[in-house]
Design an enzyme around this catalytic site. Structure first.
Site, short mmCIF file in Angstrom:
data_model
loop_
_atom_site.label_atom_id
_atom_site.label_comp_id
_atom_site.label_asym_id
_atom_site.label_seq_id
_atom_site.Cartn_x
_atom_site.Cartn_y
_atom_site.Cartn_z
N HIS A 246 -9.45 1.28 5.23
CA HIS A 246 -8.14 1.46 5.88
C HIS A 246 -8.30 2.41 7.07
O HIS A 246 -9.07 3.37 7.00
CB HIS A 246 -7.12 2.03 4.87
CG HIS A 246 -5.72 1.96 5.41
ND1 HIS A 246 -5.24 2.88 6.31
CD2 HIS A 246 -4.72 1.07 5.19
CE1 HIS A 246 -3.99 2.55 6.62
NE2 HIS A 246 -3.65 1.46 5.96
N GLU B 161 -6.57 4.76 8.13
CA GLU B 161 -6.31 6.18 7.83
C GLU B 161 -7.56 6.82 7.22
O GLU B 161 -7.88 7.97 7.51
CB GLU B 161 -5.09 6.30 6.90
CG GLU B 161 -3.80 6.06 7.69
CD GLU B 161 -2.67 5.46 6.89
OE1 GLU B 161 -2.71 5.48 5.65
OE2 GLU B 161 -1.72 4.96 7.53
N ASN C 203 0.87 -1.18 0.00
CA ASN C 203 0.00 0.00 0.00
C ASN C 203 0.90 1.23 0.00
O ASN C 203 1.51 1.54 1.02
CB ASN C 203 -0.89 -0.04 1.25
CG ASN C 203 -1.74 1.22 1.40
OD1 ASN C 203 -1.81 2.05 0.49
ND2 ASN C 203 -2.37 1.36 2.55
N TRP C 204 0.96 1.89 -1.13
CA TRP C 204 1.89 3.03 -1.25
C TRP C 204 1.37 4.29 -0.58
O TRP C 204 2.09 5.27 -0.47
CB TRP C 204 2.17 3.33 -2.73
CG TRP C 204 2.88 2.25 -3.47
CD1 TRP C 204 3.29 1.02 -2.99
CD2 TRP C 204 3.27 2.27 -4.85
NE1 TRP C 204 3.91 0.30 -3.97
CE2 TRP C 204 3.91 1.05 -5.13
CE3 TRP C 204 3.13 3.20 -5.88
CZ2 TRP C 204 4.42 0.75 -6.39
CZ3 TRP C 204 3.64 2.91 -7.13
CH2 TRP C 204 4.29 1.70 -7.38
N LYS C 205 0.10 4.29 -0.21
CA LYS C 205 -0.52 5.48 0.39
C LYS C 205 -0.30 6.68 -0.53
O LYS C 205 -0.29 6.51 -1.75
CB LYS C 205 0.01 5.69 1.81
CG LYS C 205 -0.09 4.39 2.65
CD LYS C 205 0.13 4.57 4.11
CE LYS C 205 -0.04 3.23 4.82
NZ LYS C 205 0.09 3.30 6.26
N SER D 208 3.83 -2.01 10.23
CA SER D 208 5.29 -2.05 10.36
C SER D 208 5.91 -3.40 9.98
O SER D 208 6.88 -3.84 10.60
CB SER D 208 5.73 -1.65 11.78
OG SER D 208 5.34 -0.32 12.05
N GLY E 69 3.06 -0.98 4.24
CA GLY E 69 3.12 0.43 3.86
C GLY E 69 4.55 0.85 3.57
O GLY E 69 5.06 0.68 2.46
N GLY E 70 5.23 1.37 4.57
CA GLY E 70 6.57 1.95 4.40
C GLY E 70 7.55 1.06 3.64
O GLY E 70 8.21 1.53 2.69
N GLU F 34 -5.05 -4.75 10.79
CA GLU F 34 -3.98 -3.77 10.98
C GLU F 34 -4.19 -3.03 12.30
O GLU F 34 -5.00 -2.09 12.36
CB GLU F 34 -3.97 -2.75 9.85
CG GLU F 34 -3.74 -3.33 8.48
CD GLU F 34 -3.14 -2.30 7.52
OE1 GLU F 34 -2.07 -2.57 6.98
OE2 GLU F 34 -3.75 -1.23 7.32
N GLY G 13 2.98 2.39 10.76
CA GLY G 13 3.93 3.49 10.57
C GLY G 13 4.70 3.86 11.82
O GLY G 13 5.36 4.89 11.87
P1 13P Z 1 3.33 0.44 7.62
O1 13P Z 1 3.83 -0.85 7.03
O2 13P Z 1 4.06 1.64 7.11
O3 13P Z 1 3.24 0.37 9.10
O4 13P Z 1 1.83 0.64 7.08
C1 13P Z 1 0.92 -0.39 7.26
C2 13P Z 1 -0.31 -0.04 6.52
O5 13P Z 1 -1.06 0.84 6.92
C3 13P Z 1 -0.58 -0.75 5.27
O6 13P Z 1 -1.86 -0.51 4.82
#
Ligand code: 13P
Length: 258
Positions: free
Chosen positions: A101, A103, A11-13, A219, A240-241, A173, A179
């Site tokens: 998600h 967020e 997920n590149w956000k 993470s 994500g990251g 999640e 993050g």
């Molecule tokens: P991180 O891997 O950066 O913690 O993000 C997780 C996430 O929200 C994937 O959707």
């Protein structure tokens, strides 16, 4: 028990423009072998503005990575300024769409009812929903993980047919792990993913629960992926990251070798 092929999703956000997206996909494809991709399904979820460019690279170079989106609207078309319809994504050969998600829930006010409508709309457009769920640290500390997840799943999946749930993906999640660099321990992640599966069994039946793929997200890094992925109820990762680095994401996909 059903065999569930793992799904590792990036997920590149809100990161990477379409030039950067193309570079990352090409670099990622050099880092992966056929064996890596035979063993696991892989999806990437770029921002909307990158999807067409990424589709072109994946298809031209025959890269066996599925295209995903991070969100969509539930309506088919109309006066919804700034929104994207599921059919528009399907037309770009998008396979997986994330919905709910944390967020979007926390920052954009996405409710369980909206998530529910999105799951139905994504399914109707013949794509697969990745429904995200998870608790805050306060909820965890207050012992409310089970009640919170049960509500998210019950309301999010209301009226969704068993065969749809069987073929969809649920991403657990924990919000406190996203993050932050703090990953849930493999035991905690396993216990909660097992709880998610049990909730699906209670809402539907054992066959549906055995078939649905449950990802862990929060993470996930090359160093933590192998132990998380070896848990019986964890069928993949939503990353994500670490998905913004071709090398790290490839290493997460190659968790079996590490
Ligand atoms: P991180 O891997 O950066 O913690 O993000 C997780 C996430 O929200 C994937 O959707």
């Amino acid at each position: 028990m059903a065999t569930r092929k793992p799904l590792i999703s990036g997920n590149w956000k809100m990161n990477l423009n379409h030039f950067e997206a193309i570079q990352l996909v090409q670099k990622l494809s050099y880092g992966l072998t056929k064996d890596d991709i035979d063993a696991v399904d892989v999806s990437i979820h770029p921002p909307f503005t990158d999807i067409r460019s990424v589709q072109t690279v994946l298809e031209a170079d025959k890269i066996p990575i599925a295209l995903g989106a991070q969100n969509c609207h539930w309506e088919v078309k109309g006066a919804f300024t700034g929104e994207i319809a599921p059919s528009m994504l399907a037309k770009l050969n998008v396979t997986y769409v994330i919905c709910g998600h944390s967020e979007r829930r926390e920052l954009m006010g996405e409710t369980n009812e909206m998530v529910n409508k999105k799951i139905k709309a994504i399914t109707k457009a013949e794509m697969t929903a990745i429904m995200a769920c998870g608790e805050t640290l306060e909820q965890r500390e207050a012992g409310e993980v089970e009640s919170h997840l049960t509500t998210q799943l019950t309301e999010g999946l209301a009226g969704v047919k068993a065969d749809t749930v069987a073929s969809m993906v649920i991403a657990y999640e924990p919000i406190w792990a996203i993050g932050t660099g703090v990953t849930a321990t493999p035991e905690d992640a396993q216990d909660t993913c097992k709880l998610v599966r049990k909730t699906v069994e209670d809402l539907y039946n054992k066959a549906t629960a055995d078939s649905v793929r449950i990802q862990y997200g929060g993470s996930v890094k090359p160093g933590t992926a192998p132990e998380l992925m070896s848990q019986p109820d964890i069928d993949g990762a939503l990353i994500g990251g670490a998905a913004l680095s071709a090398e790290d994401f490839a290493h997460c996909i190659q968790y079996r070798l590490r």
